[in-house]
Design an enzyme around this catalytic site. Structure first.
Site, PDB file in Angstrom:
ATOM      1  CD  GLU A  84      -1.432  -0.291   3.654  1.00 26.09           C
ATOM      2  OE1 GLU A  84      -2.619  -0.481   3.339  1.00 26.09           O
ATOM      3  OE2 GLU A  84      -1.053  -0.209   4.832  1.00 26.09           O
ATOM      4  CB  ILE A  85       1.622   3.900  -2.171  1.00 28.65           C
ATOM      5  CG1 ILE A  85       2.692   2.891  -2.616  1.00 28.65           C
ATOM      6  CG2 ILE A  85       2.200   5.317  -2.171  1.00 28.65           C
ATOM      7  CD1 ILE A  85       3.183   3.106  -4.037  1.00 28.65           C
TER       8      ILE A  85
END
Length: 424
Positions: free
Chosen positions: A316-317
C-alpha cells in the site's frame, strides 16, 4: 662464372662459422642492452609520473628571512571511508516527505534484502527515498549493516514499544485462548498464532503512531520476500499528492470469513454512533454487491451483505495523515477495545479497507494498475502490450495466471464500480 656457395659444413671445417657467430652474438648482446636500458628509462619516467599524479604536493620555503632556496614536502592523500550507516552521506532525491517502510525480524534478513534489492532496482535508485525498518526486538548489527548497504537513501531502525506489541491488560485471556484453540481445530491459517495477531493489531492501530514516522506524510509498505517486475519510472508519492489521492493498492481479494465474523457488524455499529464519518460517494458499492455508494446525509450502512473484498495491504502507498485523522483513530480504537484482534483474527487488510472504502470518497482511492507485484502465492502484472514492448516490464507468468482475473480476486468488482486504469 658462379662461385660455389659455402655450406655450413665448409664453415665448420674452416673455422669461419665460429668467427661469424662471435660477431653476431656481440651485435645481439649490444642490441639487447640498448633495449633493456630503454625499458629502464621508460619505467623511471612512468614511475615519476605516477608519483607526481597520485601524491599530494605542497610547496614550502626554508626557515629564515635570508633563505632563497625552495623546498618541497608531500603526504599521501587517502580517501575517507564511506560509512553506510551515516545518513548524511545519503541524500534523498525524491521531493516528497515519504519513506519506504518494512516491518521485519532479524531472522528474515535474506527476505528483507531480496525486497530491498527489488525496490531499489525498479524504483528507488532514481529517488533515494529513506527506508524505515521496524521490529519488536532490537535489530542486530549484521541486519543493520547489510540492509543499510543496499539502501540508496537514508536508513532508520526502530524498536516497537512493548505496549504496541503485547496483549492488553483488559483482554479476557481465557476467552482469547479458547477462540484460538477453536480456530486451530478448524484449520484456519494463523488461527493459533499470537504473534500474527500482534502484527495485525500493530499494522491496524499503531504503525503510523511510531515516532520514527512522525516526519513523513507518505509511506510505501514493503514486505520481506516480494518481487516487482516493472520499472516504476515516476514518483508514486508525488503522483498521489498531485492527484489528491489518499490510498493506493495493487491487489484485492476476499478475506477468510472465519477470521472476521463480527468485523462488519462492529463497523456498522460504529457508524451508527458516528454517522458524520461516512463519506458520500464512497466505495460501499465495492463492499456490498448491488449497493449504491453512500449519499450525502446517509447515517448508516447495511448490517449484512459484506462480500469480504478488501485491498491486500502488504502493498500500500498511502497518506499517513489519514490514519492519524480523528475519524480513523476513533474507528480503530473502537475496534481494538472490542478485542476482535485476539478473540477473532481481524487482519489489518480488512480493517484498512473498510476504513478507506467508507470514510473516503471513491476518487481518493487509486489502483496502481501499472505496477507489477508478487506476494506469495499471487502475482499480478500489467495486461497492456506497451509495458512489455518498451521494455518496462518482464512478467514471469502467462496472462492466464495473472491474479487480476483469478476467481479469488476482487479486482473485477473494483473495475465495475471505479473503472479500469492503464495497464488493465
Amino acid at each position: 662464372m658462379f662461385k660455389r656457395r659455402t655450406s655450413n659444413t665448409d664453415l665448420l671445417a674452416t673455422g669461419s662459422w665460429q668467427a661469424r657467430q662471435r660477431d653476431t652474438t656481440g651485435a645481439r648482446v649490444s642490441r639487447e642492452s640498448k633495449r633493456a636500458l630503454f625499458k629502464y628509462l621508460l619505467l623511471a619516467v612512468l614511475a615519476a609520473s605516477l608519483v607526481y599524479n597520485y601524491v599530494g604536493w605542497s610547496r614550502g620555503r626554508s626557515a629564515g628571512p635570508a633563505a632563497t632556496a625552495k623546498t618541497w614536502s608531500y603526504e599521501i592523500v587517502k580517501p575517507e571511508p564511506i560509512n553506510q550507516w551515516d545518513n548524511t552521506q545519503k541524500q534523498t532525491l525524491g521531493k516528497e516527505k515519504a519513506a519506504l517502510v518494512m516491518l521485519v525480524r532479524n531472522k528474515e534478513i535474506n527476505d528483507a534484502l531480496h525486497s530491498i534489492r527489488a525496490i531499489e532496482d525498479r524504483f528507488n535508485r532514481n529517488y533515494h527515498y529513506p527506508w524505515v525498518f521496524m521490529n519488536d526486538e532490537p535489530f542486530t548489527e549484521s541486519f543493520m549493516k547489510l540492509t543499510s548497504g543496499l539502501a540508496s537513501g537514508p536508513v532508520e531502525y526502530a524498536q516497537i514499544p512493548k505496549e504496541h506489541w503485547s496483549v492488553p491488560d483488559w483482554l479476557d485471556v481465557p476467552k482469547a485462548q479458547k477462540s484460538m484453540e477453536d480456530m486451530v481445530a478448524k484449520g484456519i491459517i494463523y488461527g493459533g498464532s499470537v504473534s500474527y495477531r500482534h502484527m495485525c493489531r500493530f499494522n491496524s492501530a499503531f504503525f503510523f503512531r511510531q515516532e520514527v514516522l512522525a516526519k513523513y506524510d507518505w509511506y510505501w509498505r514493503v514486505e520481506p520476500s516480494v518481487d516487482f517486475y516493472c520499472d516504476v519510472d515516476y514518483d508514486p508519492f508525488a503522483f498521489m499528492r498531485e492527484n489528491k489521492k489518499t490510498y493506493g493498492f495493487v491487489m484485492s481479494l476476499y478475506e477468510y470469513e472465519a477470521t472476521i465474523p463480527t468485523l462488519w457488524k462492529a463497523t456498522a455499529d460504529f457508524i451508527k454512533d458516528h454517522p458524520d464519518y461516512l463519506a458520500s460517494n464512497n466505495s460501499l458499492d465495492f463492499l456490498i454487491d448491488g449497493q449504491a455508494p453512500s449519499a450525502e446525509g446517509d447515517k448508516s450502512i447495511p448490517e449484512k451483505g459484506y462480500n469480504l473484498c478488501h485491498f491486500w495491504s502488504n502493498f500500500e502507498i498511502a497518506d499517513l495523515n489519514f490514519w492519524r485523522s480523528k475519524t480513523y483513530l476513533d474507528y480503530v480504537d473502537y475496534l481494538d477495545n472490542l478485542g476482535g484482534f485476539f478473540y477473532e483474527r481481524w487482519g489489518d487488510a480488512p480493517v484498512h479497507s473498510l476504513a478507506v472504502s467508507l470514510f473516503l470518497p471513491k476518487d481518493k482511492v487509486h489502483h496502481f494498475s501499472d505496477i507489477s507485484y508478487r506476494h506469495a502465492p499471487y502475482t499480478r502484472c500489467p495486461q497492456d502490450e506497451e509495458s512489455y514492448a518498451n521494455g518496462r516490464c518482464v512478467c514471469p507468468i502467462p496472462k492466464t495466471q495473472n491474479f487480476d482475473t483469478d476467481g479469488y480476486s476482487c479486482l473485477p468488482r473494483w473495475w465495475a464500480v471505479a473503472g479500469k486504469g492503464p495497464g488493465c
